[in-house]
Scaffold this motif. Structure first.
Motif, PDB file in Angstrom:
ATOM      1  N   ASN A  75       0.817  -1.216   0.000  1.00 36.95           N
ATOM      2  CA  ASN A  75       0.000   0.000   0.000  1.00 36.95           C
ATOM      3  C   ASN A  75       0.848   1.262   0.000  1.00 36.95           C
ATOM      4  O   ASN A  75       0.661   2.152  -0.836  1.00 36.95           O
ATOM      5  CB  ASN A  75      -0.949   0.012   1.201  1.00 36.95           C
ATOM      6  N   ASP A  76       1.787   1.384   0.954  1.00 36.05           N
ATOM      7  CA  ASP A  76       2.530   2.628   1.080  1.00 36.05           C
ATOM      8  C   ASP A  76       3.972   2.530   0.581  1.00 36.05           C
ATOM      9  O   ASP A  76       4.669   3.546   0.473  1.00 36.05           O
ATOM     10  CB  ASP A  76       2.505   3.149   2.521  1.00 36.05           C
ATOM     11  N   GLY A  77       4.460   1.300   0.290  1.00 36.12           N
ATOM     12  CA  GLY A  77       5.803   1.129  -0.247  1.00 36.12           C
ATOM     13  C   GLY A  77       6.913   1.247   0.773  1.00 36.12           C
ATOM     14  O   GLY A  77       8.094   1.185   0.414  1.00 36.12           O
ATOM     15  N   TYR A  78       6.575   1.408   2.062  1.00 37.88           N
ATOM     16  CA  TYR A  78       7.596   1.539   3.092  1.00 37.88           C
ATOM     17  C   TYR A  78       8.086   0.167   3.556  1.00 37.88           C
ATOM     18  O   TYR A  78       7.369  -0.843   3.449  1.00 37.88           O
ATOM     19  CB  TYR A  78       7.061   2.330   4.283  1.00 37.88           C
ATOM     20  N   LEU A  79       9.301   0.152   4.113  1.00 36.04           N
ATOM     21  CA  LEU A  79       9.879  -1.080   4.631  1.00 36.04           C
ATOM     22  C   LEU A  79       9.513  -1.228   6.095  1.00 36.04           C
ATOM     23  O   LEU A  79       9.772  -0.332   6.909  1.00 36.04           O
ATOM     24  CB  LEU A  79      11.398  -1.066   4.480  1.00 36.04           C
ATOM     25  N   PHE A 173      -2.243  -8.724  14.202  1.00 38.52           N
ATOM     26  CA  PHE A 173      -2.879  -8.310  12.942  1.00 38.52           C
ATOM     27  C   PHE A 173      -2.946  -6.791  12.878  1.00 38.52           C
ATOM     28  O   PHE A 173      -3.474  -6.138  13.776  1.00 38.52           O
ATOM     29  CB  PHE A 173      -4.294  -8.902  12.872  1.00 38.52           C
ATOM     30  N   HIS A 174      -2.347  -6.226  11.822  1.00 44.60           N
ATOM     31  CA  HIS A 174      -2.426  -4.792  11.572  1.00 44.60           C
ATOM     32  C   HIS A 174      -3.220  -4.578  10.288  1.00 44.60           C
ATOM     33  O   HIS A 174      -2.669  -4.758   9.190  1.00 44.60           O
ATOM     34  CB  HIS A 174      -1.040  -4.186  11.403  1.00 44.60           C
ATOM     35  N   PRO A 175      -4.484  -4.207  10.348  1.00 45.65           N
ATOM     36  CA  PRO A 175      -5.219  -3.928   9.111  1.00 45.65           C
ATOM     37  C   PRO A 175      -4.605  -2.755   8.369  1.00 45.65           C
ATOM     38  O   PRO A 175      -3.989  -1.865   8.977  1.00 45.65           O
ATOM     39  CB  PRO A 175      -6.631  -3.607   9.613  1.00 45.65           C
ATOM     40  N   ALA A 176      -4.753  -2.756   7.065  1.00 45.23           N
ATOM     41  CA  ALA A 176      -4.161  -1.695   6.248  1.00 45.23           C
ATOM     42  C   ALA A 176      -4.685  -0.321   6.631  1.00 45.23           C
ATOM     43  O   ALA A 176      -4.018   0.685   6.412  1.00 45.23           O
ATOM     44  CB  ALA A 176      -4.431  -1.974   4.769  1.00 45.23           C
TER      45      ALA A 176
END
Length: 244
Positions: A75-79, A173-176
C-alpha cells in the motif's frame, strides 16, 4: 531479505542479519542493509558484495531475540522491520516498552529518500515522527520476538507471528487501515495473558484498555515458538484462498 518494490529498475534488495560487535565479540548487532545487483537489474543474477549501504545497526546485549523477516507494504511502499526485544527472558532491560530503543518494535522507514544524517527517511505519518526523545522509526511496540511478518497482497493487511515466553504464542494483525501500530503489551502482557513474572494483575488490568491485543493466541499445549505465515491467494488448494 526483501526485494525493493521496483527491483527491476533499482536493482536493490534489503537484508536483516545479525553480526558480532567489532570491539566486543560477546555482543551482537542486528543490521538492516541495502545491496545492489551487479549489472543490469533485469538480467543480473548476483549482487555486488561491495554495494552494501547500512541503514540501521541495533545493539543487542544478549544474543537471542533478534526478530526475523522484513517486508515492503504493497500500500505505502515503506519497509517494515519487526525487531526482537534483545534477548534473555521477560525483557530484563524493558526495551520493548522503551521508546528510545529500537528493540521490541515494529519499525517503518522510507528507503527511497534520506533525512539528514540517515540513509533512509522517516515517513511523516509515523506515530512518533517529530516527537522529542522518541525514536521516529517506531510504528508499533511491545513485541517479544517476531519471527515472520507478511503482507496480504490483496488487502495490504499485515500479519506477525510473535513468539511467547512460557505460555502463549500470538498472531498480531495490523489492518491496512490502521494509522499506528499501538502497544502490544510485552513484557507485562504475553498475548492476552498477564505476565506475572514482571507485572501484577492490577498493573495488567490498568494497561489493557490501551493495549493492542493479538487477533489470535494459543497456549504451549498446541505448540511453541510460533513462526508465522502468509495469506494464501490461489486455486491449487480448494477452500484455502484468503486464509492465513
Amino acid at each position: 531479505f526483501a526485494f525493493h518494490p521496483d527491483f527491476y529498475s533499482t536493482g536493490h534488495f534489503f537484508l536483516h542479519y545479525t553480526r558480532r560487535n567489532d570491539t566486543d565479540p560477546a555482543l551482537v548487532e542486528s543490521v538492516i542493509s541495502r545491496f545492489t545487483m551487479a549489472g543490469t537489474p533485469a538480467d543480473a543474477t548476483v549482487a555486488d558484495p561491495d554495494s552494501e549501504l547500512i541503514l540501521l545497526v541495533i545493539p543487542k546485549l544478549i544474543g537471542n531475540h533478534n526478530g526475523g523477516s522484513i517486508a515492503f507494504s504493497p500500500n505505502d511502499g515503506y519497509l517494515y522491520i519487526p525487531m526482537g526485544d534483545g534477548g534473555c527472558c521477560n525483557d530484563p532491560n524493558q526495551t520493548a516498552q522503551d521508546l528510545t530503543d529500537l528493540s521490541g518494535k515494529l519499525l517503518r522507514i522510507d528507503v527511497d529518500n534520506q533525512d539528514p544524517g540517515l540513509n533512509y527517511a522517516i515517513p511523516s505519518d509515523n506515530p512518533f515522527a517529530g516527537d522529542d526523545g522518541v525514536r521516529d522509526e517506531i510504528w508499533a511496540y511491545g513485541l517479544r520476538n517476531p519471527f515472520r511478518a507478511s503482507f496480504a497482497r490483496a488487502t495490504g493487511d499485515l500479519y506477525i507471528g510473535d513468539v511467547g515466553q512460557d505460555f502463549i504464542e500470538e498472531i498480531i494483525f495490523h489492518p491496512a487501515s490502521r494509522t499506528r501500530g499501538g502497544n502490544h503489551g510485552w513484557p507485562a502482557l504475553e498475548g492476552t495473558r498477564c505476565n506475572v513474572a514482571v507485572s501484577t494483575q492490577e498493573a495488567c488490568d490498568a494497561r489493557e484498555p490501551s493495549a493492542t491485543f493479538p487477533i489470535f493466541d494459543y497456549t504451549r499445549q498446541f505448540g511453541a515458538s510460533v513462526t508465522g505465515g502468509s495469506v494464501y491467494r490461489g486455486s491449487a488448494i480448494p477452500g484455502l484462498n484468503g486464509r492465513y
